[in-house]
Write a protein that holds these residues in place. Structure first.
Motif, PDB file in Angstrom:
ATOM      1  N   LEU A   3       0.845  -1.188   0.000  1.00  0.00           N
ATOM      2  CA  LEU A   3       0.000   0.000   0.000  1.00  0.00           C
ATOM      3  C   LEU A   3       0.879   1.236   0.000  1.00  0.00           C
ATOM      4  O   LEU A   3       1.639   1.483   0.943  1.00  0.00           O
ATOM      5  CB  LEU A   3      -0.920   0.000   1.213  1.00  0.00           C
ATOM      6  N   ARG A   4       0.800   1.996  -1.072  1.00  0.00           N
ATOM      7  CA  ARG A   4       1.550   3.247  -1.177  1.00  0.00           C
ATOM      8  C   ARG A   4       0.620   4.366  -0.736  1.00  0.00           C
ATOM      9  O   ARG A   4      -0.277   4.774  -1.452  1.00  0.00           O
ATOM     10  CB  ARG A   4       2.038   3.453  -2.611  1.00  0.00           C
ATOM     11  N   THR A   5       0.832   4.822   0.482  1.00  0.00           N
ATOM     12  CA  THR A   5      -0.038   5.856   1.032  1.00  0.00           C
ATOM     13  C   THR A   5       0.383   7.228   0.522  1.00  0.00           C
ATOM     14  O   THR A   5       1.437   7.402  -0.093  1.00  0.00           O
ATOM     15  CB  THR A   5      -0.002   5.829   2.561  1.00  0.00           C
ATOM     16  N   CYS A   6      -0.447   8.199   0.787  1.00  0.00           N
ATOM     17  CA  CYS A   6      -0.195   9.552   0.320  1.00  0.00           C
ATOM     18  C   CYS A   6      -0.192  10.490   1.523  1.00  0.00           C
ATOM     19  O   CYS A   6      -0.753  10.171   2.574  1.00  0.00           O
ATOM     20  CB  CYS A   6      -1.270   9.968  -0.677  1.00  0.00           C
ATOM     21  N   PRO A   7       0.442  11.645   1.391  1.00  0.00           N
ATOM     22  CA  PRO A   7       0.422  12.598   2.497  1.00  0.00           C
ATOM     23  C   PRO A   7      -1.002  13.078   2.772  1.00  0.00           C
ATOM     24  O   PRO A   7      -1.732  13.439   1.853  1.00  0.00           O
ATOM     25  CB  PRO A   7       1.304  13.757   1.981  1.00  0.00           C
ATOM     26  N   GLY A   8      -1.372  13.058   4.018  1.00  0.00           N
ATOM     27  CA  GLY A   8      -2.704  13.531   4.383  1.00  0.00           C
ATOM     28  C   GLY A   8      -3.773  12.515   4.029  1.00  0.00           C
ATOM     29  O   GLY A   8      -3.491  11.419   3.529  1.00  0.00           O
ATOM     30  N   PRO A   9      -5.026  12.863   4.271  1.00  0.00           N
ATOM     31  CA  PRO A   9      -6.134  11.948   3.983  1.00  0.00           C
ATOM     32  C   PRO A   9      -6.242  11.662   2.486  1.00  0.00           C
ATOM     33  O   PRO A   9      -6.155  12.566   1.655  1.00  0.00           O
ATOM     34  CB  PRO A   9      -7.355  12.711   4.490  1.00  0.00           C
ATOM     35  N   ALA A  10      -6.429  10.402   2.159  1.00  0.00           N
ATOM     36  CA  ALA A  10      -6.602  10.028   0.753  1.00  0.00           C
ATOM     37  C   ALA A  10      -7.994  10.439   0.272  1.00  0.00           C
ATOM     38  O   ALA A  10      -8.987  10.317   0.990  1.00  0.00           O
ATOM     39  CB  ALA A  10      -6.404   8.538   0.576  1.00  0.00           C
ATOM     40  N   GLU A  11      -8.055  10.937  -0.961  1.00  0.00           N
ATOM     41  CA  GLU A  11      -9.328  11.293  -1.579  1.00  0.00           C
ATOM     42  C   GLU A  11      -9.900  10.149  -2.411  1.00  0.00           C
ATOM     43  O   GLU A  11     -11.102  10.106  -2.673  1.00  0.00           O
ATOM     44  CB  GLU A  11      -9.138  12.512  -2.479  1.00  0.00           C
ATOM     45  N   ASN A  50      -3.835  15.402 -10.907  1.00  0.00           N
ATOM     46  CA  ASN A  50      -3.847  16.844 -10.632  1.00  0.00           C
ATOM     47  C   ASN A  50      -3.593  17.174  -9.168  1.00  0.00           C
ATOM     48  O   ASN A  50      -4.220  18.075  -8.598  1.00  0.00           O
ATOM     49  CB  ASN A  50      -5.184  17.466 -11.068  1.00  0.00           C
ATOM     50  N   GLY A  51      -2.676  16.461  -8.554  1.00  0.00           N
ATOM     51  CA  GLY A  51      -2.295  16.763  -7.183  1.00  0.00           C
ATOM     52  C   GLY A  51      -3.225  16.225  -6.121  1.00  0.00           C
ATOM     53  O   GLY A  51      -2.982  16.428  -4.926  1.00  0.00           O
ATOM     54  N   HIS A  52      -4.295  15.546  -6.488  1.00  0.00           N
ATOM     55  CA  HIS A  52      -5.192  14.940  -5.508  1.00  0.00           C
ATOM     56  C   HIS A  52      -4.493  13.767  -4.818  1.00  0.00           C
ATOM     57  O   HIS A  52      -3.654  13.086  -5.410  1.00  0.00           O
ATOM     58  CB  HIS A  52      -6.481  14.470  -6.175  1.00  0.00           C
ATOM     59  N   ALA A  53      -4.864  13.536  -3.575  1.00  0.00           N
ATOM     60  CA  ALA A  53      -4.225  12.475  -2.786  1.00  0.00           C
ATOM     61  C   ALA A  53      -4.853  11.132  -3.136  1.00  0.00           C
ATOM     62  O   ALA A  53      -6.041  10.911  -2.881  1.00  0.00           O
ATOM     63  CB  ALA A  53      -4.384  12.763  -1.293  1.00  0.00           C
ATOM     64  N   GLY A  86      -9.988  -0.198   4.841  1.00  0.00           N
ATOM     65  CA  GLY A  86      -9.764  -0.292   6.275  1.00  0.00           C
ATOM     66  C   GLY A  86      -8.704   0.681   6.750  1.00  0.00           C
ATOM     67  O   GLY A  86      -8.755   1.179   7.881  1.00  0.00           O
ATOM     68  N   THR A  87      -7.733   0.974   5.891  1.00  0.00           N
ATOM     69  CA  THR A  87      -6.664   1.915   6.228  1.00  0.00           C
ATOM     70  C   THR A  87      -7.111   3.358   6.051  1.00  0.00           C
ATOM     71  O   THR A  87      -6.816   4.220   6.888  1.00  0.00           O
ATOM     72  CB  THR A  87      -5.434   1.650   5.346  1.00  0.00           C
ATOM     73  N   HIS A  88      -7.835   3.636   4.980  1.00  0.00           N
ATOM     74  CA  HIS A  88      -8.151   5.021   4.625  1.00  0.00           C
ATOM     75  C   HIS A  88      -9.618   5.387   4.805  1.00  0.00           C
ATOM     76  O   HIS A  88      -9.991   6.541   4.585  1.00  0.00           O
ATOM     77  CB  HIS A  88      -7.750   5.287   3.166  1.00  0.00           C
ATOM     78  N   GLY A  89     -10.448   4.432   5.181  1.00  0.00           N
ATOM     79  CA  GLY A  89     -11.877   4.709   5.277  1.00  0.00           C
ATOM     80  C   GLY A  89     -12.539   4.568   3.918  1.00  0.00           C
ATOM     81  O   GLY A  89     -11.890   4.271   2.910  1.00  0.00           O
ATOM     82  N   PRO A  90     -13.854   4.777   3.860  1.00  0.00           N
ATOM     83  CA  PRO A  90     -14.574   4.654   2.588  1.00  0.00           C
ATOM     84  C   PRO A  90     -14.016   5.623   1.542  1.00  0.00           C
ATOM     85  O   PRO A  90     -13.890   6.821   1.804  1.00  0.00           O
ATOM     86  CB  PRO A  90     -16.019   5.000   2.958  1.00  0.00           C
ATOM     87  N   LEU A  91     -13.678   5.082   0.392  1.00  0.00           N
ATOM     88  CA  LEU A  91     -13.109   5.880  -0.693  1.00  0.00           C
ATOM     89  C   LEU A  91     -13.709   5.428  -2.017  1.00  0.00           C
ATOM     90  O   LEU A  91     -14.044   4.248  -2.179  1.00  0.00           O
ATOM     91  CB  LEU A  91     -11.591   5.665  -0.790  1.00  0.00           C
ATOM     92  N   PRO A  92     -13.809   6.330  -2.979  1.00  0.00           N
ATOM     93  CA  PRO A  92     -14.037   5.854  -4.343  1.00  0.00           C
ATOM     94  C   PRO A  92     -12.775   5.129  -4.818  1.00  0.00           C
ATOM     95  O   PRO A  92     -11.656   5.621  -4.631  1.00  0.00           O
ATOM     96  CB  PRO A  92     -14.280   7.144  -5.136  1.00  0.00           C
ATOM     97  N   VAL A  93     -12.948   3.957  -5.379  1.00  0.00           N
ATOM     98  CA  VAL A  93     -11.807   3.126  -5.785  1.00  0.00           C
ATOM     99  C   VAL A  93     -12.022   2.643  -7.209  1.00  0.00           C
ATOM    100  O   VAL A  93     -13.133   2.224  -7.576  1.00  0.00           O
ATOM    101  CB  VAL A  93     -11.637   1.910  -4.845  1.00  0.00           C
ATOM    102  N   VAL A  94     -10.965   2.695  -8.006  1.00  0.00           N
ATOM    103  CA  VAL A  94     -10.968   2.109  -9.344  1.00  0.00           C
ATOM    104  C   VAL A  94     -10.013   0.926  -9.346  1.00  0.00           C
ATOM    105  O   VAL A  94      -8.892   1.016  -8.830  1.00  0.00           O
ATOM    106  CB  VAL A  94     -10.563   3.140 -10.417  1.00  0.00           C
ATOM    107  N   ALA A  95     -10.444  -0.185  -9.911  1.00  0.00           N
ATOM    108  CA  ALA A  95      -9.608  -1.368 -10.059  1.00  0.00           C
ATOM    109  C   ALA A  95      -8.993  -1.360 -11.453  1.00  0.00           C
ATOM    110  O   ALA A  95      -9.718  -1.266 -12.454  1.00  0.00           O
ATOM    111  CB  ALA A  95     -10.414  -2.632  -9.842  1.00  0.00           C
TER     112      ALA A  95
END
Length: 231
Positions: A3-11, A50-53, A86-95
């Motif tokens: 898991l490559r996390t990003c600075p701050g909360p993931a969008e 575009n710089g989004h986390a 589980g790590t970032h909470g509910p997120l929109p995800v693309v597979a």
């Protein structure tokens, strides 16, 4: 999963699902070349966002093979999705999947929390389920010279998914190959724009957005113009 996390909360989140074999209970090698092949796609997504986390989940399978009704790759994909949220909470995800990984991405494409699927050189054998993709946005990308997974199979899958209510389009990258090494920059760049668009972090390419919209009303617009070479 790496898991490559990003600075701050993931969008938003992205699952990268690499290729494998039809059968094989052994674990992937430590080097895992199919997994390394997906790294540039993750980088392309970040550039296009575009710089989004964005949190990137690079899925590593327990077994190298799909293994028939076991569908081990699907189990690993769902476990990785659960770990990501589980790590970032509910997120929109693309597979985003390649070959066997694309088949797994398409299988989980109707799961809660999945915003879309980008299937690269997908393995689409006859009879693959499509009903679960109703209402979901799916883009399949295939080379016309693929000798490992049949381009006609992905076209047939796309037509069936369209009839089942999915918003589907299919892009052909001519002159490439299954490993996506020829015209690699085109594969990477297109995938990055697709994922960012499906996540709502950037605009989808206009022709793809139009094809997906047309697809709500029939089969017209399934095939799109091919992207030009990047040089």
């Amino acid at each position: 999963m790496r898991l490559r996390t990003c600075p701050g909360p993931a969008e938003a989140g992205v699952l990268l699902l690499h290729g494998g074999r039809a059968d094989g209970l052994d674990a992937p090698s430590l080097l895992n070349l199919p997994g390394l092949r997906m790294r540039p796609f993750g980088a392309a997504v970040l550039r296009a966002s575009n710089g989004h986390a964005v949190a990137l989940g690079e899925v590593r399978y327990r077994h190298r093979g799909w293994n028939g009704d076991r569908a081990d790759t699907v189990r690993d994909a769902r476990a990785a999705h659960a770990e990501l949220t589980g790590t970032h909470g509910p997120l929109p995800v693309v597979a985003v999947g390649h070959s066997m990984g694309a088949r797994a991405a398409l299988r989980i494409g109707g799961d809660p929390g999945l915003s879309g699927v980008v299937a690269l050189a997908p393995w689409c054998p006859p009879g693959e389920p499509v009903a679960h993709l109703a209402g979901r946005r799916v883009v399949l990308v295939h080379s016309d010279r693929d000798r490992i997974t049949d381009p006609a199979g992905s076209l047939h899958f796309a037509l069936r998914a369209r009839q089942a209510g999915a918003e589907v389009c299919r892009v052909v990258i001519p002159g490439s190959d299954h490993a996506m090494l020829r015209r690699a920059a085109d594969w990477h760049g297109l995938a990055g724009r697709l994922v960012a668009g499906l996540l709502g972090l950037a605009d989808l390419p206009a022709d793809i957005a139009a094809a997906l919209a047309i697809g709500r009303h029939g089969n017209h617009g399934l095939a799109l113009p091919t992207p030009p070479p990047t040089g």
